[in-house]
Design an enzyme around this catalytic site. Structure first.
Site, short mmCIF file in Angstrom:
data_model
loop_
_atom_site.label_atom_id
_atom_site.label_comp_id
_atom_site.label_asym_id
_atom_site.label_seq_id
_atom_site.Cartn_x
_atom_site.Cartn_y
_atom_site.Cartn_z
N TYR A 53 0.82 -1.21 0.00
CA TYR A 53 0.00 0.00 0.00
C TYR A 53 0.86 1.27 0.00
CZ TYR A 53 -3.85 -3.17 1.20
OH TYR A 53 -4.78 -4.16 1.19
N HIS A 73 4.43 -6.83 -3.99
CA HIS A 73 3.02 -7.03 -4.27
C HIS A 73 2.26 -5.72 -4.19
CE1 HIS A 73 1.36 -6.87 -0.06
NE2 HIS A 73 2.57 -7.25 0.25
N ASP A 114 -1.88 -11.04 8.98
CA ASP A 114 -1.17 -12.21 8.48
C ASP A 114 0.30 -12.23 8.85
OD1 ASP A 114 -3.23 -13.66 6.88
OD2 ASP A 114 -3.31 -11.75 5.82
N TYR A 137 -11.40 -0.66 0.08
CA TYR A 137 -11.37 -0.17 1.46
C TYR A 137 -9.99 0.40 1.81
CZ TYR A 137 -8.42 -3.72 3.78
OH TYR A 137 -7.36 -4.48 4.20
N ARG A 138 -9.01 0.20 0.94
CA ARG A 138 -7.64 0.56 1.26
C ARG A 138 -6.83 0.45 -0.03
NH1 ARG A 138 -4.48 -3.20 5.68
NH2 ARG A 138 -2.69 -1.89 6.15
#
Length: 609
Positions: A151, A454, A211, A535-536
């Protein structure tokens, strides 16, 4: 060619006892092995030369003014607590990450970088920094730990911002209350660190961890991250904030706004989320309205638990699976936030690269995935469901009976307990996460490609098969169009599901970065056209996504901008975060939108670099 790096060739990761962001000793060996796996396919050099005069300047600030401002900040806070970002950029890895840029850079490594890092040791230091920023009109960008991987990591949205690294010196668990099952943390407390502190108390309490356990408890919560116990909605389980506003004032939310007796904290601060009047906590999550310096968090009383795994044979089964999930989730039979994962993740989570399973550069075909799965513990299947039930044994057994019965309606489904699987299977770390124990195992799928990074596409859908199908087909089709393997996961909260689609890229490959950005842009656009929003998201997509929430002629964004301009009239605090730009930046070319080309560039004050 990739160079294999053995365990003996890598310096050890710092321990938690040595560094706030380090690994607890009990995880040191697992960390060592994980690091070696992630370095085994690395072909990028440790750093590449940077061009131009360094550090990169904040917008509108000339170098003499910047030098004067930094000298003043060093004099106030201490020279050792202010660092210029004028050295080589080193990506490191998850547990040894930079605070200068995005480890998983989707743009060129040097695009979204800070000019300096500053390390406050107290709330008073933060106030000093905020007032300094207002004096010189220098943008500041607070981070807790900087591990917001996928992100944007630690990168500031505006190049040249001064990063406020809150974690290095503000990393204490200030309180653990066994009676109310709650704690108060500073920004630098990781899930690993909170777990260790809870263990020291001997209290029968669990934390809820995502996670991977190296992130900030506070940072993950205010970005509305999730975990997997019944307390998995982190924002729903926070209770009480202390915030430094862009003016430099300090505010407490909820019951903390009421002074306690003789200067003590209000005893109800971590017991009740609200105060009297408007509940304002929400404006400090995913925003740039304040710097959160303390946060209360509810802990879960320890209880009995039983994890399980169910496999489903056909790719097209997911709609029926989700229809079965919904009533079980709504009636709290499922107990936690379970995951429905594509079987490709059973391959990736082994830590083996894609090349071990498939020679092609194109997305790995499902028939190839299933053929490999046939020889793995999960067996030949298309979907794997990981869940956990909680409570006394009688309750757990009753819930498992219902779960077995309902999912058996999917032809060919198979039910497994952890003892049915070998010790190295992913069900075991999954079971630990679902009982409040942090892990590192989820890092292993980052070995799917060399230099793997990622990028997460994270829309919300109702827990309904037809909605899941719409989003899943968009994601699957566009991943295939742009040449990426699709690794989807549904995280089920009850009435809604977080659909997490990870694009895995080799960050040494500019074309893969370009294609990943194109894929993300199209997924965002197509999902929004069907009524599904994220949402993000990563920094470079925040403008696009914030505009998809445009009901009422962008009423929400106009409200956010009104708040921003009132709270931060000089626009110094994290301009552009969550797509919220202050008036000094607004409509002046800072936004990054789908029409901006080339895709691997970043705009600085309207100019593409």
């Amino acid at each position: 060619m990739a160079t294999t790096i053995g365990l003996q060739d890598l310096p050890p990761t710092p321990l938690l006892s040595e560094k706030h962001s380090g690994i607890p000793e009990r995880w040191a060996e697992q960390c060592k092995e994980s690091k070696a796996r992630l370095y085994s396919l690395k072909t990028l050099p440790a750093s590449v030369p940077r061009e131009g005069e360094l550090p990169v300047l904040p917008p509108g600030i000339d170098r003499p003014t910047f030098n004067t401002a930094i000298a003043e900040l060093k004099e106030t806070l201490g020279e050792e607590h202010v660092e210029l970002n004028d050295k080589p950029l080193v990506d490191g890895w998850y547990m040894e990450h930079p605070n200068t840029h995005d480890t998983f850079h989707v743009l060129e490594q040097s695009k979204l970088v800070s000019s300096a890092q500053v390390y406050p040791g107290s709330v008073e230091d933060i106030q000093t920094i905020v007032r300094w920023a207002n004096k010189y009109l220098i943008p500041i960008y607070p981070i807790s730990i900087g591990r917001n991987m996928g992100y944007g990591g630690a990168a500031p949205r505006v190049p040249g911002s001064v990063t406020i690294d809150l974690g290095r010196r503000m990393n204490k668990v200030l309180k653990i209350d066994g009676n109310s099952a709650s704690c108060i943390v500073e920004p630098g407390v990781t899930y690993f660190a909170l777990y260790e502190e809870v263990q020291k108390t001997g209290l029968p309490l669990w934390i809820d961890t995502p996670d991977v356990g190296g992130g900030s408890v506070l940072g993950n919560c205010i970005d509305r991250g999730v975990g997997y116990t019944p307390y998995g909605d982190h924002w729903a389980n926070h209770c009480g904030l202390e915030v430094v506003l862009p003016s430099g004032e300090i505010m407490r939310t909820g019951m903390g706004a009421l002074p306690g007796k003789n200067g003590a904290d209000n005893p109800s601060w971590q017991a009740f989320q609200h105060a009297y009047g408007p509940s304002v906590d929400g404006i400090f999550s995913q925003s740039n309205f304040g710097i959160v310096t303390k946060m209360g968090m509810w802990l879960m009383p320890a209880t009995g638990h039983q994890s399980y795994m169910i496999t489903f044979p056909e790719e097209d089964d997911f709609e029926q699976i989700i229809e079965i999930i919904r009533p079980l989730a709504l009636n709290r039979v499922l107990g936690n936030i379970p995951q429905l994962r594509s079987v490709i993740q059973e391959l990736a989570i082994t830590g083996r690269p894609k090349s071990d399973f498939y020679d092609g550069k194109d997305p790995i075909p499902m028939e190839v995935i299933k053929a490999h799965a046939k020889n793995m513990p999960c067996g030949e299947c298309a979907w794997v469901f990981y869940g956990t039930v909680y409570g006394p044994e009688e309750t757990r057994n009753s819930q498992l009976d219902i779960i077995r019965q309902e999912f058996s309606k999917v032809r060919g489904s198979k039910f497994f307990l952890p003892e049915d699987m070998p010790e190295d299977h992913y069900i075991h770390p999954r079971a630990r996460i679902c009982s409040g124990v942090p892990e590192l195992r989820e890092l292993d799928w980052l070995n799917w490609k060399p230099n793997c990074a990622h990028l997460a596409f994270s829309p919300i859908t109702p827990t309904r098969g037809q909605d899941a199908r719409i989003v899943h087909e968009i994601v699957t089709r566009l991943h295939k169009k742009w040449g990426f393997d699709s690794l989807p996961t549904w995280c089920v909260s009850g009435r809604e599901m977080h659909y997490i689609a990870e694009i895995l890229i080799d960050r040494s490959d500019p074309d893969e970065k370009r294609r990943a950005i194109c894929c993300m842009r199209e997924m965002i656009t197509e999902a929004a056209a069907e009524g599904y929003g994220e949402y993000r998201t990563h920094l470079i997509f925040q403008d696009q996504i914030s505009r998809t929430y445009g009901w009422g002629n962008q009423a929400l964004m106009r409200f956010n901008e009104t708040l921003k301009d009132a709270l931060d009239p000089n626009g110094i605090l994290a301009p552009g975060r969550a797509g919220i730009w202050p008036k000094s930046y607004r409509d002046k070319g800072w936004e990054i939108l789908p029409e901006d080309e080339p895709r691997t560039s970043v705009k600085t004050n309207g100019v593409i670099h």
